[in-house]
Design a protein around this motif. Structure first.
Motif, PDB file in Angstrom:
ATOM      1  N   ALA A 101      21.207  74.649  88.456  1.00 14.29           N
ATOM      2  CA  ALA A 101      20.364  74.186  89.559  1.00 14.29           C
ATOM      3  C   ALA A 101      20.535  72.678  89.758  1.00 14.29           C
ATOM      4  O   ALA A 101      20.640  72.207  90.897  1.00 14.29           O
ATOM      5  CB  ALA A 101      18.903  74.528  89.295  1.00 14.29           C
ATOM      6  N   ALA A 102      20.574  71.928  88.672  1.00 20.31           N
ATOM      7  CA  ALA A 102      20.780  70.480  88.775  1.00 20.31           C
ATOM      8  C   ALA A 102      22.165  70.159  89.315  1.00 20.31           C
ATOM      9  O   ALA A 102      22.321  69.280  90.166  1.00 20.31           O
ATOM     10  CB  ALA A 102      20.570  69.820  87.418  1.00 20.31           C
ATOM     11  N   ASP A 103      23.175  70.898  88.849  1.00 17.84           N
ATOM     12  CA  ASP A 103      24.546  70.658  89.318  1.00 17.84           C
ATOM     13  C   ASP A 103      24.725  71.019  90.790  1.00 17.84           C
ATOM     14  O   ASP A 103      25.477  70.364  91.506  1.00 17.84           O
ATOM     15  CB  ASP A 103      25.542  71.449  88.471  1.00 17.84           C
ATOM     16  CG  ASP A 103      25.730  70.882  87.077  1.00 17.84           C
ATOM     17  OD1 ASP A 103      25.502  69.669  86.877  1.00 17.84           O
ATOM     18  OD2 ASP A 103      26.103  71.662  86.177  1.00 17.84           O
ATOM     19  N   PHE A 104      24.019  72.052  91.265  1.00 18.59           N
ATOM     20  CA  PHE A 104      24.188  72.525  92.637  1.00 18.59           C
ATOM     21  C   PHE A 104      23.265  71.850  93.640  1.00 18.59           C
ATOM     22  O   PHE A 104      23.439  72.005  94.846  1.00 18.59           O
ATOM     23  CB  PHE A 104      23.972  74.039  92.719  1.00 18.59           C
ATOM     24  CG  PHE A 104      24.960  74.841  91.913  1.00 18.59           C
ATOM     25  CD1 PHE A 104      26.247  74.401  91.687  1.00 18.59           C
ATOM     26  CD2 PHE A 104      24.590  76.053  91.368  1.00 18.59           C
ATOM     27  CE1 PHE A 104      27.152  75.153  90.938  1.00 18.59           C
ATOM     28  CE2 PHE A 104      25.478  76.818  90.622  1.00 18.59           C
ATOM     29  CZ  PHE A 104      26.766  76.365  90.408  1.00 18.59           C
ATOM     30  N   CYS A 105      22.274  71.096  93.163  1.00 21.68           N
ATOM     31  CA  CYS A 105      21.349  70.418  94.076  1.00 21.68           C
ATOM     32  C   CYS A 105      22.150  69.513  95.014  1.00 21.68           C
ATOM     33  O   CYS A 105      22.897  68.647  94.554  1.00 21.68           O
ATOM     34  CB  CYS A 105      20.329  69.593  93.291  1.00 21.68           C
ATOM     35  SG  CYS A 105      19.210  68.647  94.346  1.00 21.68           S
ATOM     36  N   PRO A 106      22.008  69.684  96.330  1.00 20.45           N
ATOM     37  CA  PRO A 106      22.842  68.921  97.267  1.00 20.45           C
ATOM     38  C   PRO A 106      22.562  67.421  97.274  1.00 20.45           C
ATOM     39  O   PRO A 106      23.409  66.648  97.729  1.00 20.45           O
ATOM     40  CB  PRO A 106      22.546  69.549  98.624  1.00 20.45           C
ATOM     41  CG  PRO A 106      21.227  70.212  98.470  1.00 20.45           C
ATOM     42  CD  PRO A 106      21.134  70.627  97.027  1.00 20.45           C
ATOM     43  N   VAL A 107      21.414  66.990  96.759  1.00 20.48           N
ATOM     44  CA  VAL A 107      21.086  65.564  96.750  1.00 20.48           C
ATOM     45  C   VAL A 107      20.861  65.023  95.335  1.00 20.48           C
ATOM     46  O   VAL A 107      20.355  63.915  95.157  1.00 20.48           O
ATOM     47  CB  VAL A 107      19.861  65.257  97.647  1.00 20.48           C
ATOM     48  CG1 VAL A 107      20.198  65.515  99.104  1.00 20.48           C
ATOM     49  CG2 VAL A 107      18.643  66.039  97.208  1.00 20.48           C
ATOM     50  N   GLU A 108      21.223  65.808  94.315  1.00 17.99           N
ATOM     51  CA  GLU A 108      21.099  65.425  92.907  1.00 17.99           C
ATOM     52  C   GLU A 108      19.691  64.934  92.564  1.00 17.99           C
ATOM     53  O   GLU A 108      19.505  63.921  91.894  1.00 17.99           O
ATOM     54  CB  GLU A 108      22.153  64.377  92.537  1.00 17.99           C
ATOM     55  CG  GLU A 108      23.572  64.915  92.648  1.00 17.99           C
ATOM     56  CD  GLU A 108      24.632  63.932  92.190  1.00 17.99           C
ATOM     57  OE1 GLU A 108      24.327  62.739  91.995  1.00 17.99           O
ATOM     58  OE2 GLU A 108      25.777  64.362  92.016  1.00 17.99           O
ATOM     59  N   ALA A 109      18.684  65.683  93.029  1.00 17.25           N
ATOM     60  CA  ALA A 109      17.288  65.318  92.774  1.00 17.25           C
ATOM     61  C   ALA A 109      16.787  65.817  91.421  1.00 17.25           C
ATOM     62  O   ALA A 109      15.722  65.411  90.981  1.00 17.25           O
ATOM     63  CB  ALA A 109      16.401  65.870  93.886  1.00 17.25           C
ATOM     64  N   CYS A 154      14.353  64.768  96.788  1.00 17.30           N
ATOM     65  CA  CYS A 154      14.413  66.203  97.115  1.00 17.30           C
ATOM     66  C   CYS A 154      14.240  66.431  98.614  1.00 17.30           C
ATOM     67  O   CYS A 154      13.354  65.844  99.251  1.00 17.30           O
ATOM     68  CB  CYS A 154      13.316  66.940  96.343  1.00 17.30           C
ATOM     69  SG  CYS A 154      13.244  68.709  96.702  1.00 17.30           S
ATOM     70  N   ILE A 155      15.098  67.305  99.171  1.00 21.70           N
ATOM     71  CA  ILE A 155      15.007  67.657 100.587  1.00 21.70           C
ATOM     72  C   ILE A 155      14.470  69.075 100.786  1.00 21.70           C
ATOM     73  O   ILE A 155      14.391  69.563 101.906  1.00 21.70           O
ATOM     74  CB  ILE A 155      16.369  67.497 101.306  1.00 21.70           C
ATOM     75  CG1 ILE A 155      17.438  68.393 100.662  1.00 21.70           C
ATOM     76  CG2 ILE A 155      16.789  66.029 101.319  1.00 21.70           C
ATOM     77  CD1 ILE A 155      18.760  68.453 101.413  1.00 21.70           C
ATOM     78  N   GLY A 156      14.114  69.744  99.703  1.00 17.44           N
ATOM     79  CA  GLY A 156      13.536  71.078  99.798  1.00 17.44           C
ATOM     80  C   GLY A 156      14.507  72.149 100.242  1.00 17.44           C
ATOM     81  O   GLY A 156      14.103  73.120 100.878  1.00 17.44           O
TER      82      GLY A 156
END
Length: 76
Positions: A52-60, A15-17
């Protein structure tokens, strides 16, 4: 199926926050020490959580069926 639950996991090392998850599913995520954290480990099905999982830029974020562990999101 209304009795089906989802398990929400966030890899805090990845996660990059960015806050995308909070903007997408504010009822389900919060930032803790600059990293995303699910508000609850088990949730009722809600499209905003998989979004939210699909849009997370780093797939965290991983969303799984609680009873089988099958990954629902992100879509691979």
């Amino acid at each position: 199926m209304t009795d089906q639950r989802w398990r929400v996991e966030v890899d805090r090392n990845t996660c990059i926050g960015s806050g995308v998850c909070i903007g997408t599913a504010p009822d389900h995520f919060t930032l803790v020490d600059g990293h995303s954290s699910p508000n609850a480990e088990l949730v009722d099905p809600d499209d905003s959580v998989t979004d939210a999982a699909d849009f997370c830029p780093v797939e965290a974020i991983r969303v799984r069926l609680a009873h089988t562990g099958e990954v629902l999101a992100p879509k691979l």
